[in-house]
Design an enzyme around this catalytic site. Structure first.
Site, mmCIF file in Angstrom:
data_model
loop_
_atom_site.group_PDB
_atom_site.id
_atom_site.type_symbol
_atom_site.label_atom_id
_atom_site.label_comp_id
_atom_site.label_asym_id
_atom_site.label_seq_id
_atom_site.Cartn_x
_atom_site.Cartn_y
_atom_site.Cartn_z
ATOM 1 N N LYS A 1 -41.632 -28.695 28.722
ATOM 2 C CA LYS A 1 -40.379 -28.671 27.967
ATOM 3 C C LYS A 1 -39.254 -28.086 28.818
ATOM 4 O O LYS A 1 -39.372 -26.987 29.353
ATOM 5 C CB LYS A 1 -40.560 -27.831 26.697
ATOM 6 C CG LYS A 1 -39.327 -27.823 25.807
ATOM 7 C CD LYS A 1 -39.615 -27.152 24.478
ATOM 8 C CE LYS A 1 -39.395 -25.664 24.490
ATOM 9 N NZ LYS A 1 -38.013 -25.246 24.707
ATOM 10 N N ASP B 178 -35.532 -30.446 25.459
ATOM 11 C CA ASP B 178 -35.243 -29.652 24.251
ATOM 12 C C ASP B 178 -33.814 -29.129 24.323
ATOM 13 O O ASP B 178 -33.580 -27.950 24.565
ATOM 14 C CB ASP B 178 -36.267 -28.503 24.174
ATOM 15 C CG ASP B 178 -36.043 -27.576 22.986
ATOM 16 O OD1 ASP B 178 -35.439 -28.016 21.987
ATOM 17 O OD2 ASP B 178 -36.481 -26.409 23.056
ATOM 18 N N LYS C 99 -31.620 -29.806 21.785
ATOM 19 C CA LYS C 99 -31.195 -29.624 20.370
ATOM 20 C C LYS C 99 -29.755 -30.071 20.160
ATOM 21 O O LYS C 99 -28.884 -29.290 19.764
ATOM 22 C CB LYS C 99 -31.341 -28.167 19.959
ATOM 23 C CG LYS C 99 -32.746 -27.610 20.064
ATOM 24 C CD LYS C 99 -32.812 -26.192 19.510
ATOM 25 C CE LYS C 99 -34.176 -25.571 19.659
ATOM 26 N NZ LYS C 99 -34.544 -25.251 21.050
ATOM 27 N N ASP D 141 -23.705 -32.273 17.207
ATOM 28 C CA ASP D 141 -22.269 -32.513 17.379
ATOM 29 C C ASP D 141 -21.916 -33.708 16.495
ATOM 30 O O ASP D 141 -22.742 -34.143 15.686
ATOM 31 C CB ASP D 141 -21.979 -32.787 18.870
ATOM 32 C CG ASP D 141 -20.567 -32.371 19.271
ATOM 33 O OD1 ASP D 141 -19.619 -32.710 18.531
ATOM 34 O OD2 ASP D 141 -20.398 -31.725 20.320
ATOM 35 N N THR E 168 -37.493 -21.388 14.371
ATOM 36 C CA THR E 168 -38.629 -20.513 14.022
ATOM 37 C C THR E 168 -38.251 -19.025 14.094
ATOM 38 O O THR E 168 -39.036 -18.168 13.728
ATOM 39 C CB THR E 168 -39.822 -20.798 14.961
ATOM 40 O OG1 THR E 168 -39.313 -21.093 16.260
ATOM 41 C CG2 THR E 168 -40.637 -21.955 14.474
ATOM 42 N N ARG F 137 -43.848 -17.966 26.076
ATOM 43 C CA ARG F 137 -44.241 -16.605 26.449
ATOM 44 C C ARG F 137 -45.711 -16.282 26.181
ATOM 45 O O ARG F 137 -46.311 -15.508 26.917
ATOM 46 C CB ARG F 137 -43.316 -15.604 25.739
ATOM 47 C CG ARG F 137 -41.918 -15.628 26.305
ATOM 48 C CD ARG F 137 -40.909 -14.980 25.381
ATOM 49 N NE ARG F 137 -40.701 -15.764 24.181
ATOM 50 C CZ ARG F 137 -39.849 -15.448 23.201
ATOM 51 N NH1 ARG F 137 -39.139 -14.351 23.299
ATOM 52 N NH2 ARG F 137 -39.707 -16.228 22.156
HETATM 53 O O1 C5P Z 1 -41.817 -18.236 24.262
HETATM 54 P P1 C5P Z 1 -42.021 -19.034 23.003
HETATM 55 O O2 C5P Z 1 -43.418 -19.615 22.892
HETATM 56 O O3 C5P Z 1 -41.564 -18.309 21.771
HETATM 57 O O4 C5P Z 1 -41.067 -20.289 23.214
HETATM 58 C C1 C5P Z 1 -40.836 -21.224 22.206
HETATM 59 C C2 C5P Z 1 -39.993 -22.315 22.773
HETATM 60 O O5 C5P Z 1 -39.783 -23.269 21.753
HETATM 61 C C3 C5P Z 1 -38.617 -21.866 23.256
HETATM 62 O O6 C5P Z 1 -38.299 -22.631 24.389
HETATM 63 C C4 C5P Z 1 -37.702 -22.206 22.116
HETATM 64 O O7 C5P Z 1 -36.413 -22.568 22.550
HETATM 65 C C5 C5P Z 1 -38.399 -23.431 21.511
HETATM 66 N N1 C5P Z 1 -38.116 -23.658 20.109
HETATM 67 C C6 C5P Z 1 -38.354 -22.726 19.130
HETATM 68 N N2 C5P Z 1 -38.051 -22.990 17.820
HETATM 69 C C7 C5P Z 1 -37.535 -24.164 17.475
HETATM 70 C C8 C5P Z 1 -37.304 -25.146 18.455
HETATM 71 C C9 C5P Z 1 -37.622 -24.851 19.777
HETATM 72 O O8 C5P Z 1 -38.863 -21.642 19.425
HETATM 73 N N3 C5P Z 1 -37.315 -24.438 16.216
#
Ligand code: C5P
Length: 239
Positions: free
Chosen positions: A34, A61, A63, A66, A125, A217
């Protein structure tokens, strides 16, 4: 099909070499990477070509959110980059999503190109019920809002949505099994939630029907990310 075919690794780094190093390091464990704001803003679209050159697929990603004209043009650029998947905020509205879908489908058909999966972002999330009510002035619960936006994305012809693992069952129930759910906010049982509010373990998310799980992470902050993926495998297979 191995669970690893559903794994998307979030390359949340601000350095192209670092990102490509992660792709190499996890090459045997993951096929989809991603690219989000941080990496795209530093490295530009060439990072997508570089990941493709390594034989890997890209979830762009960015998002998009606009006016319909702007987003549909940006979506066309994403399609021309040949990404596997990209997303836009479902809260941009039906017309915005529909125009993206139609322009990309039309371009891919005319150019005999594989159409990217188009995914709507429902509610981030990192948002909770309290934040929705107190900060965004939305009186619905997160679950109701997610359900509504998922159904709107489906009506617009998108392939699926990004949603927290806690809403997978609700979306599948209302939109059907073939409507994709991409779930971030995934944390192995041994890692911290960080800023994510609505989390689940990989095993729980897959059990609930996630088509893809996005992990950043929870894997990349571990001392040995390859070993972390193997530990997750054990967690999933011994469940
Ligand atoms: O580090 P972590 O596992 O929390 O990363 C989640 C990834 O998913 C991040 O890159 C974040 O931008 C993306 N994301 C998210 N929630 C969303 C859409 C994308 O956490 N609704």
């Amino acid at each position: 099909m191995s669970w690893k075919d559903k794994l998307i690794i979030a390359l949340d780094v601000s350095d192209a070499d670092k990102a490509l190093g992660i792709v190499d390091m996890l090459s045997d464990s993951c096929d989809i990477f991603k690219v989000g704001f941080e990496l795209f803003v530093t490295a530009g679209p060439s990072i997508v070509d570089k990941i493709h050159a390594k034989g890997k697929r890209v979830f762009l990603d960015l998002k998009f959110h606009d006016i319909p004209n702007t987003v549909s043009k940006a979506s066309l650029v994403a399609a021309k980059l040949g990404v596997y998947m990209f997303n836009m905020h479902a809260s941009g509205g039906l017309d915005m999503m529909k125009r993206c879908r139609d322009s990309v489908a039309d371009y891919c058909e005319k150019n005999n190109a594989k159409r990217p999966k188009m995914i709507g972002v429902t509610m981030l999330t990192s948002l909770s019920n309290e934040m929705l009510k107190n900060e965004l002035c939305i009186q619905h619960t997160v679950k109701n809002q997610v359900k509504h936006l998922a159904m709107l994305a489906q009506k617009a012809g998108l392939d699926g949505v990004v949603a927290s693992p806690q809403e997978i069952e609700l979306i599948k129930k209302n939109c059907g099994n073939s409507f994709l759910v991409v779930a971030p906010g995934i944390r192995p049982s041994w890692s911290l939630p960080d800023d994510q509010m609505r989390t689940a373990t990989p095993r729980e998310a897959l059990h609930d029907g996630a088509d893809y799980i996005v992990m950043g992470r929870g894997i990349l902050k571990q001392e040995d990310p390859v070993k972390a993926i193997e530990l997750i495998s054990v967690e999933i297979l011994t469940a």
